[in-house]
Design a protein around this motif. Structure first.
Motif, PDB file in Angstrom:
ATOM      1  N   TYR A 489      49.240  46.949  45.408  1.00  0.00           N
ATOM      2  CA  TYR A 489      48.889  46.479  44.063  1.00  0.00           C
ATOM      3  C   TYR A 489      47.670  47.260  43.576  1.00  0.00           C
ATOM      4  CZ  TYR A 489      51.834  42.519  45.317  1.00  0.00           C
ATOM      5  OH  TYR A 489      52.890  41.745  45.721  1.00  0.00           O
ATOM      6  N   GLU A 490      47.664  47.572  42.283  1.00  0.00           N
ATOM      7  CA  GLU A 490      46.492  48.157  41.630  1.00  0.00           C
ATOM      8  C   GLU A 490      46.569  47.842  40.153  1.00  0.00           C
ATOM      9  OE1 GLU A 490      43.992  50.593  39.220  1.00  0.00           O
ATOM     10  OE2 GLU A 490      46.188  50.725  39.180  1.00  0.00           O
ATOM     11  N   MET A 491      45.473  47.318  39.611  1.00  0.00           N
ATOM     12  CA  MET A 491      45.436  47.046  38.188  1.00  0.00           C
ATOM     13  C   MET A 491      44.014  47.218  37.669  1.00  0.00           C
ATOM     14  SD  MET A 491      47.094  46.579  35.534  1.00  0.00           S
ATOM     15  CE  MET A 491      48.672  46.437  36.370  1.00  0.00           C
ATOM     16  N   ILE A 492      43.802  48.262  36.877  1.00  0.00           N
ATOM     17  CA  ILE A 492      42.505  48.567  36.264  1.00  0.00           C
ATOM     18  C   ILE A 492      41.402  48.575  37.326  1.00  0.00           C
ATOM     19  CG2 ILE A 492      41.025  48.107  34.255  1.00  0.00           C
ATOM     20  CD1 ILE A 492      43.267  46.459  33.073  1.00  0.00           C
ATOM     21  N   GLY A 493      41.707  49.215  38.468  1.00  0.00           N
ATOM     22  CA  GLY A 493      40.738  49.372  39.548  1.00  0.00           C
ATOM     23  C   GLY A 493      40.746  48.266  40.577  1.00  0.00           C
ATOM     24  N   HIS A 494      41.380  47.157  40.292  1.00  0.00           N
ATOM     25  CA  HIS A 494      41.470  46.022  41.229  1.00  0.00           C
ATOM     26  C   HIS A 494      42.643  46.287  42.162  1.00  0.00           C
ATOM     27  CE1 HIS A 494      41.382  41.835  42.597  1.00  0.00           C
ATOM     28  NE2 HIS A 494      40.322  41.620  41.827  1.00  0.00           N
ATOM     29  N   ARG A 495      42.387  46.320  43.486  1.00  0.00           N
ATOM     30  CA  ARG A 495      43.406  46.767  44.439  1.00  0.00           C
ATOM     31  C   ARG A 495      43.701  45.704  45.492  1.00  0.00           C
ATOM     32  NH1 ARG A 495      40.725  51.777  47.132  1.00  0.00           N
ATOM     33  NH2 ARG A 495      38.782  50.653  46.633  1.00  0.00           N
ATOM     34  N   SER A 496      44.920  45.737  45.999  1.00  0.00           N
ATOM     35  CA  SER A 496      45.250  44.937  47.172  1.00  0.00           C
ATOM     36  C   SER A 496      46.519  45.491  47.800  1.00  0.00           C
ATOM     37  CB  SER A 496      45.428  43.451  46.820  1.00  0.00           C
ATOM     38  OG  SER A 496      46.502  43.267  45.936  1.00  0.00           O
ATOM     39  N   ILE A 497      46.801  45.026  48.991  1.00  0.00           N
ATOM     40  CA  ILE A 497      48.040  45.398  49.672  1.00  0.00           C
ATOM     41  C   ILE A 497      48.469  44.266  50.585  1.00  0.00           C
ATOM     42  CG2 ILE A 497      46.832  46.618  51.551  1.00  0.00           C
ATOM     43  CD1 ILE A 497      49.317  48.599  51.430  1.00  0.00           C
ATOM     44  N   TYR A 498      49.768  44.008  50.571  1.00  0.00           N
ATOM     45  CA  TYR A 498      50.375  43.025  51.469  1.00  0.00           C
ATOM     46  C   TYR A 498      51.146  43.762  52.550  1.00  0.00           C
ATOM     47  CZ  TYR A 498      53.764  39.655  53.248  1.00  0.00           C
ATOM     48  OH  TYR A 498      54.529  38.872  54.078  1.00  0.00           O
ATOM     49  N   HIS A 499      51.012  43.290  53.785  1.00  0.00           N
ATOM     50  CA  HIS A 499      51.803  43.855  54.865  1.00  0.00           C
ATOM     51  C   HIS A 499      51.996  42.815  55.953  1.00  0.00           C
ATOM     52  CE1 HIS A 499      53.614  46.740  57.571  1.00  0.00           C
ATOM     53  NE2 HIS A 499      52.723  46.441  58.516  1.00  0.00           N
ATOM     54  N   ASP A 500      53.253  42.406  56.117  1.00  0.00           N
ATOM     55  CA  ASP A 500      53.662  41.571  57.245  1.00  0.00           C
ATOM     56  C   ASP A 500      52.765  40.340  57.432  1.00  0.00           C
ATOM     57  OD1 ASP A 500      55.347  40.885  59.304  1.00  0.00           O
ATOM     58  OD2 ASP A 500      54.273  42.046  60.811  1.00  0.00           O
ATOM     59  N   GLY A 501      52.531  39.623  56.336  1.00  0.00           N
ATOM     60  CA  GLY A 501      51.777  38.377  56.417  1.00  0.00           C
ATOM     61  C   GLY A 501      50.283  38.514  56.190  1.00  0.00           C
ATOM     62  N   TRP A 502      49.770  39.742  56.195  1.00  0.00           N
ATOM     63  CA  TRP A 502      48.355  39.982  55.931  1.00  0.00           C
ATOM     64  C   TRP A 502      48.195  40.553  54.517  1.00  0.00           C
ATOM     65  CZ3 TRP A 502      44.539  38.696  59.376  1.00  0.00           C
ATOM     66  CH2 TRP A 502      44.918  38.465  60.699  1.00  0.00           C
ATOM     67  N   LYS A 503      47.056  40.286  53.942  1.00  0.00           N
ATOM     68  CA  LYS A 503      46.764  40.862  52.640  1.00  0.00           C
ATOM     69  C   LYS A 503      45.303  41.274  52.585  1.00  0.00           C
ATOM     70  CE  LYS A 503      46.811  40.062  47.653  1.00  0.00           C
ATOM     71  NZ  LYS A 503      46.921  39.049  46.593  1.00  0.00           N
ATOM     72  N   ALA A 504      45.065  42.522  52.174  1.00  0.00           N
ATOM     73  CA  ALA A 504      43.708  43.033  51.964  1.00  0.00           C
ATOM     74  C   ALA A 504      43.489  43.182  50.464  1.00  0.00           C
ATOM     75  CB  ALA A 504      43.518  44.367  52.667  1.00  0.00           C
ATOM     76  N   VAL A 505      42.323  42.790  49.993  1.00  0.00           N
ATOM     77  CA  VAL A 505      41.997  42.836  48.567  1.00  0.00           C
ATOM     78  C   VAL A 505      40.662  43.538  48.393  1.00  0.00           C
ATOM     79  CG1 VAL A 505      41.656  41.498  46.460  1.00  0.00           C
ATOM     80  CG2 VAL A 505      43.158  40.608  48.261  1.00  0.00           C
ATOM     81  N   CYS A 506      40.610  44.473  47.442  1.00  0.00           N
ATOM     82  CA  CYS A 506      39.349  45.100  47.053  1.00  0.00           C
ATOM     83  C   CYS A 506      39.116  44.787  45.583  1.00  0.00           C
ATOM     84  CB  CYS A 506      39.387  46.605  47.282  1.00  0.00           C
ATOM     85  SG  CYS A 506      37.775  47.398  47.023  1.00  0.00           S
ATOM     86  N   PRO A 507      38.425  43.691  45.288  1.00  0.00           N
ATOM     87  CA  PRO A 507      38.271  43.267  43.893  1.00  0.00           C
ATOM     88  C   PRO A 507      37.325  44.181  43.136  1.00  0.00           C
ATOM     89  CG  PRO A 507      36.963  41.869  45.335  1.00  0.00           C
ATOM     90  CD  PRO A 507      37.753  42.781  46.239  1.00  0.00           C
ATOM     91  N   TRP A 508      37.637  44.388  41.854  1.00  0.00           N
ATOM     92  CA  TRP A 508      36.784  45.196  40.997  1.00  0.00           C
ATOM     93  C   TRP A 508      36.681  44.527  39.631  1.00  0.00           C
ATOM     94  CZ3 TRP A 508      33.070  48.409  41.308  1.00  0.00           C
ATOM     95  CH2 TRP A 508      32.624  49.092  40.171  1.00  0.00           C
ATOM     96  N   PRO A 509      35.456  44.317  39.140  1.00  0.00           N
ATOM     97  CA  PRO A 509      34.159  44.782  39.656  1.00  0.00           C
ATOM     98  C   PRO A 509      33.593  43.925  40.782  1.00  0.00           C
ATOM     99  CG  PRO A 509      33.825  43.600  37.625  1.00  0.00           C
ATOM    100  CD  PRO A 509      35.304  43.665  37.813  1.00  0.00           C
ATOM    101  N   GLY A 510      34.255  42.835  41.125  1.00  0.00           N
ATOM    102  CA  GLY A 510      33.813  41.995  42.220  1.00  0.00           C
ATOM    103  C   GLY A 510      34.731  40.794  42.332  1.00  0.00           C
ATOM    104  N   PRO A 511      34.476  39.896  43.283  1.00  0.00           N
ATOM    105  CA  PRO A 511      35.310  38.704  43.435  1.00  0.00           C
ATOM    106  C   PRO A 511      35.315  37.821  42.194  1.00  0.00           C
ATOM    107  CG  PRO A 511      33.907  39.032  45.351  1.00  0.00           C
ATOM    108  CD  PRO A 511      33.425  39.977  44.308  1.00  0.00           C
TER     109      PRO A 511
END
Length: 785
Positions: A489-511
């Motif tokens: 996932y990516e939207m206007i710099g806000h990123r994440s990825i799902y894989h096999d039950g786990w999800k990593a998120v890099c919020p932009w500009p922050g949480p």
């Protein structure tokens, strides 16, 4: 006796007999394209800005009996995902490819000049209707489109990326991202039309769209009852403006007086009871950007509660008109064998800001909302006067049990309602499916259900691989294996990825904005390095379904694997370069269908010239000159206008005076009137704006200047404009000549207010030349007429 018609496959040898004369010959006909017998109808309903906790069948107190019926007679999915924004998600639904593969990283109005970001969906990414046409389907699109490059939505085209250029045989709706529900800017097939009624006659867009959908279906089935149809039905709801007559909103009087925390608690309990949310789920914490209801002054609570009442009434009205289509299908015997899918394009919208909005256009122009102005609008919310949107608190509540909202890739932005109804094809009903899926999976699922293979080429264009994966196996099997194990996932710099039950998120500009700063911050290379080192969060969705516990510190090896995987996916699907800018991207220079020019000429009858192709007068000196013949006794009406009640300008004649009005984002009105009457005969009526300062865009202020009105070379009025609109007149605001279109820029007249004299043309000069050149232009115009 009726003679039998002999048919043969087009392209094969003629099987008849060709003699010297007809009586020595035997005819045969190329067989028309027919669908497979018993092929189901397909209806995809796309709601706008509807959160996971908004529909009744997802635990909401808002009444949606018709959508609830579809869920009760079909399947309700709890793990469907979108892109967090409208155009990108819609491109995924119709192509089965990721949004960056479709060059649709954001909405078309914020496109940029990089692969993945241009807003131009490639023809090698075929649309579902293009595929279904080849199998005998009739294809209709109704409602919101928002998939054509913004620079290509005027009457000048090109039309190859309008709905009729991408496989739909018929279209009725609007091309942009939103529109006024009482004064919509409508397109019928490839031309603009006026609504069939006025608000005073009871017009609303929801009713109009349902009427047209029923008419399109009837046109087909009564002539060709064996021909299946594909209906792509996209409501303007629940996007702003939240417009609905009081008879609907008043049904919810007092229903939300307890506030957004109470709403979340109520919906969450019901979601658990319904089995939508797994037992033991911990709801996401109170959002830092949302004030606690009990801490708000009474007048704010009253305003915000009413804003939610209007939203709820709007949603119930939307459901009602969807129900009319469902009832019609049942009446004509087409409901049983219709595959109906219902989805929202993203989570609930936060574009109303912290205090709600009565004019969404303020958000796009960096103009802060005024609580006092919003309170003054309270009694008119939902009506045609305002372009209202609720505050962040209700956004957060609408995405229960998740955190955050539209434009962000936490679950609140990307986890959406999804319903499948197909009595003839699904043996079970009223069940829940928990399989992880994404909008790109809808197209391959439908193709599998219909027994159709993706085409190798469409209109001679070789097709790219479908990137989605079918989940048709889940229709009759709750235990079917989960086929989507990875999704970026990516939207206007806000990123994440799902894989096999786990999800990593890099919020932009922050949480949250409180923790990270305002939306729309650019991302530098140094910032990106810091984000990749310290900005990612990690969630174990098998144990933490609502993303409430960040476990990055406990599983650094998992997090690093997911960050690496995100970059692999980003390279595969043209996600880079990251661009965190928001509003500034609206003003990004883009290729136009004609070279940039300093002089624009418009003729009477011109309507619907969209923002991105109309003359851009903002923050520059300019002249608007209308060449007219005024009959004895005078004339009245609009010469040129651009925008609507959310902001814009209009040059018009009324009571024999020349008027210019600049509506500054619905907050202030600058009204200049000629000091004398418009003369009869040939006269050039003009307005000049002479810029005398620089804009302060981030403060919501366009360039100041001096405004003047002229009859030929004679100045007849002058005033200072301390500020003007800085960025745009609105996503739905268009330019018209000789009449007004859409919602009124000013209450001084009622649209369309056509000009009753003779209007030869209107010339808009944005060269910035001073008044001496303006006078020369007038003299030249008079000499030529």
């Amino acid at each position: 006796m009726t003679k039998r018609v002999r048919e043969y496959r087009p392209g094969s040898a003629f099987p008849g007999v060709i003699g010297r004369t007809v009586d020595e010959s035997t005819p045969a006909w190329p067989a028309p394209l027919r669908a497979k017998q018993g092929a189901p109808d397909v209806i995809v309903i796309v709601l706008d800005d509807t959160g996971f906790g908004h529909l009744g069948c997802y635990g909401s107190p808002i009444r949606t009996p018709n959508l609830d019926r579809l869920a009760a007679e079909g399947l309700l999915y709890t793990n469907m995902h979108t892109t967090a924004l409208c155009s990108p998600t819609r491109s995924c639904i119709l192509t089965g490819r990721n949004h960056h593969s479709n060059n649709m990283a954001g909405i078309t109005e914020i496109s940029t000049g990089y692969p993945g970001y241009t807003g131009v969906i490639p023809f090698e990414n075929g649309f579902l209707p293009e595929m279904l046409l080849r199998h005998g389907y009739a294809t209709f699109a109704i409602g919101k489109w928002h998939l054509t490059p913004a620079e290509q939505t005027s009457a000048a085209g090109p039309y190859d990326r309008w709905p009729l250029g991408r496989g739909f045989e018929r279209f009725y709706g609007f091309l942009g991202g939103d529109t006024h529900q009482y004064y919509p800017e409508l397109v019928y097939d490839n031309h603009q039309v006026d609504p069939p009624k006025t608000p005073e006659e009871g017009y609303t867009l929801n009713e109009d769209l349902a009427d047209t959908a029923i008419r399109f279906i009837a046109d087909t089935v009564q002539v060709a009852p064996d021909r299946p149809f594909f209906l792509y039905y996209c409501t303007g709801a629940m996007h702003a403006p939240h417009h609905v007559p009081e008879e609907w909103s008043d049904r919810y009087r007092g229903a939300f007086d307890d506030g957004w925390e109470a709403y979340r608690e109520q919906v969450f309990r019901r979601q658990v009871d319904l089995g939508i949310v797994p037992e033991g789920t911990e709801m996401a914490a109170h959002d830092p950007d949302v004030p606690r209801w009990e801490d708000l002054p009474a007048e704010e609570r009253r305003l915000y509660a009413r804003m939610m009442e209007v939203f709820a009434g709007f949603l119930e009205q939307t459901d009602h008109h969807i129900g009319r289509i469902i009832d019609y299908l049942e009446t004509i015997g087409r409901l049983e064998n219709a595959i109906i899918m219902v989805i929202s394009d993203n989570g609930a919208s936060a574009e109303g800001g912290p205090t709600g909005s009565v004019n969404e256009n303020k958000f796009f122009n960096y103009v802060p909302e005024s609580l006092e102005e919003n309170l003054a609008a309270l009694d008119d919310l939902g009506g045609p006067k305002y372009f209202n949107h609720y505050p962040w608190g209700w956004t957060w509540a609408g995405d229960t049990p998740f955190r955050r909202w539209k434009r962000e890739t936490y679950r609140g932005g990307i986890s959406d309602p999804f319903i499948v109804h197909w009595p003839a094809g699904i043996r079970t009903s009223g069940e829940i499916r928990r399989h992880y899926a994404h909008a790109i999976d809808i197209l391959p699922t439908l193709l599998e259900a219909l027994g159709i293979e993706p085409p190798a080429s469409i209109r001679g264009v070789a097709q790219s691989p479908i990137e989605g994966t079918s989940f048709a196996g889940t229709f009759d099997n709750a235990g079917a294996p989960e086929r989507r194990t990875t999704q970026y996932y990516e939207m206007i710099g806000h990123r994440s990825i799902y894989h096999d039950g786990w999800k990593a998120v890099c919020p932009w500009p922050g949480p949250s904005f409180t923790e990270g700063g305002a939306f729309g911050q650019p991302i530098s290379a140094e910032t990106l390095r810091d984000l990749d080192a310290r900005g990612w969060e990690l969630y174990n969705l098998r144990e933490d379904w609502a993303e409430s516990r960040n476990v990055a510190a406990d599983h650094p090896e998992v997090l690093q694997e997911l960050i690496t995987l995100w970059y692999i996916e980003a390279g595969k699907y043209s996600v880079l370069p990251l661009d965190g800018r928001g509003v500034e991207r609206f003003a990004e220079p883009r290729p136009q269908i004609t070279p940039d020019r300093k002089r624009y000429v418009y003729f009477p009858g011109t309507q619907g010239v969209p923002e991105n192709t109309a003359v851009r007068v903002l923050n520059r000196s300019h002249v608007i000159a209308a060449i007219t013949d005024i009959p004895p006794g005078g004339a009245e009406g609009v010469l040129l206008c651009h925008g609507g009640n959310t902001g814009g300008y209009t040059l018009f004649v009324q009571e024999n005076r020349l008027h210019y009005i600049h509506n500054y984002v619905g907050s202030r009105v600058f009204h200049l009137v000629s000091g004398e009457e418009v003369p009869e005969g040939r006269v050039v009526l003009s307005y000049q704006f002479e810029k005398n300062g620089e804009p302060e865009i981030k403060k919501g202020k366009g360039a100041p200047g001096t405004a003047r009105l002229y009859f030929n070379e004679q100045m007849v009025a002058e005033m200072d404009l301390p500020l003007t609109t800085p960025i745009l007149f609105g996503l739905g605001g268009s330019l018209t000549c000789g009449r007004s279109g859409g919602s009124p820029i000013t209450p001084a007249y009622t649209p369309p207010f056509p000009f009753t004299g003779t209007l030869h043309r209107v010339v808009v000069d944005v060269s910035g030349e001073r008044i001496e050149d303006h006078e020369a232009e007038i003299r030249l115009a008079l000499a030529r007429q």
